[in-house]
Design an enzyme around this catalytic site. Structure first.
Site: not given
Length: 457
Positions: A144, A320
């Site tokens: 912690n 594309s």
């Protein structure tokens, strides 16, 4: 083919590990329990380095205060120095998302450091009577205080990388602003023609809006440099010798080269995650700005014949699978997507910070993952935008200046000279007749060609 195994034991029982394995029982249980994100600690070397720095600093403080022998402290420091070079990253395998408030990560570090030390001391991994992961490597510490302290160091390291990428992007926009300083164009509000400006001014605004966040990032980093090292479980300093927190923090500042400072209230610091929320908010702010700029780049480069067509972005790939010759603004598009991710990460950080209870926030692991991901992705996105887009942008001068000449926005320049109502009449008439503003103003009798030209200059 059978490999030699060793047995390790914890309060839950015994578990078998390969004899050469650098981690131990706690790490192994975490590997089995937390198959969650697919992102192990080894993918975040900045956190591994930070853990090594914290363990090294703690060992020095324990030696200074007489709670660890010189031999053990020296071995821990030697191993941590090796870890700092990156040569043992593959031993840090716990998932970044884990229950336990980071205990598995802390124990992964403790066990790897202990076992590497044991090997150097001539003992087999797992011979913890000679160097223990908890009693020696983790002495005077708790997950912690170790985990959030390391977390803060790791984040500061990545903030520095983001600041560097930000500076490069700002410089690239400034360079384009200089190149485009004399190109006049239409400024727009609400996608409608507004008033004249230069393309240089537009690019300077991109640079300046991003540069404003440099100081905000520095402030966020400064908040992270306040640590709770030595507070142990909840900030009461339980199981630490007198002066450990101060000694460990001083040692951490020395080994990290960062001005880390001990929090005044260690209990408050143990549960307070507000510094992470602040950092996340700053990154969301940057992401929003960056995404807006990329939206502008996509709009201004739309075309190549039926859009705004004011900018030409570098063509980096075919656009594309069906439309020949199509090229898309893929670099701004990917930066947009990074911004969306960062904004989403901010929500995760906010919810995890809010969910803390009493003296600890158990959700720091997901906070750390999201903050590191946002820092990394923003820095990489900025460098990609700099190198593959902004640096190669060119202006369509004819389109910019031609559209301005034919635009009704020039009527705005007449307002100080002939008033709003007459200028509106000029604009409306020019629109209906398909004429230019200057010639319409002359036709309506508001001045000669020379006078109108001076008004609009």
């Amino acid at each position: 083919m059978h490999h030699a195994m060793r047995l390790e034991e914890d309060s839950l029982g015994k578990i078998s590990l390969p004899s050469h394995c650098l981690w131990g029982v706690h790490t192994q249980r975490a590997l089995e329990n937390f198959v969650i994100s697919g992102q192990p600690l080894c993918r975040f070397p900045e956190m591994i380095r930070a853990l090594a720095l914290v363990k090294l600093a703690a060992a020095r403080a324990n030696l200074q205060l007489g709670t660890l022998t010189a031999a053990k402290a020296g071995m821990i420091e030697t191993v941590c120095a090796e870890i700092l070079t990156g040569q043992h990253d593959s031993a840090f395998m716990v998932d970044m998302v884990q229950g336990g408030a980071g205990t598995s990560t802390n124990m992964n570090a403790n066990e790897v450091i202990a076992n590497l030390g044991l090997i150097k001391m001539g003992h087999a991994p797992g011979s913890y009577q000679h160097l223990h992961p908890n009693d020696d490597v983790n002495r005077s510490q708790s997950t912690n205080d170790v985990y959030p302290t390391a977390m803060r160091l790791a984040l500061v390291a990545q903030i520095e990388a983001l600041q560097a990428a930000q500076a490069r992007l700002v410089a690239a926009f400034h360079a384009r602003a200089v190149d485009f300083a004399q190109i006049h164009k239409i400024g727009r509000t609400q996608l409608q023609d507004a008033v004249p400006m230069t393309l240089g001014q537009e690019f300077a605004s991109f640079a300046n809006t991003l540069s404003q966040d440099g100081e905000v990032l520095r402030q966020a980093a400064a908040l992270l440099l306040e640590v709770n090292l030595g507070g142990t479980a909840i900030g009461t300093r339980v199981n630490t010798p007198e002066g450990f927190a101060e000694a460990a923090t001083a040692a951490l500042a020395q080994v990290s080269g960062l001005p880390v400072r001990l929090a005044q209230d260690l209990i408050a610091a143990s549960s307070d995650t507000s510094a992470y929320v602040s950092l996340s908010g700053v990154m969301k702010r940057i992401a929003v700005k960056l995404s807006k700029i990329c939206n502008d780049l996509r709009l201004l480069s739309s075309g190549p014949r039926s859009g705004f067509i004011e900018l030409h972005l570098p063509a980096v790939q075919a656009g594309s699978s069906i439309m020949p010759g199509k090229v898309n603004p893929v670099i701004p598009e990917v930066v947009n997507q990074v911004a969306f991710q960062v904004i989403g990460n901010d929500m995760t950080v906010t919810m995890a910070a809010e969910a803390g209870q009493l003296q600890l926030n158990a959700f720091e692991p997901v906070i750390l993952l999201n903050l590191l991901q946002s820092l990394r992705m923003l820095a990489q996105a900025m460098d990609t935008l700099t190198e593959r887009c902004v640096a190669g942008i060119t202006a369509n001068v004819a389109q910019c200046e031609g559209a301005l000449e034919n635009s009704l926005v020039l009527a705005t320049l007449l307002v100080p000279h002939i008033g709003y109502a007459k200028a509106a009449e000029v604009a409306k008439t020019a629109l209906i007749e398909g004429a230019q503003v200057a010639e319409t103003a002359v036709k309506l009798g508001y001045g000669s060609a020379a006078e109108i030209a001076r008004m609009m200059s």
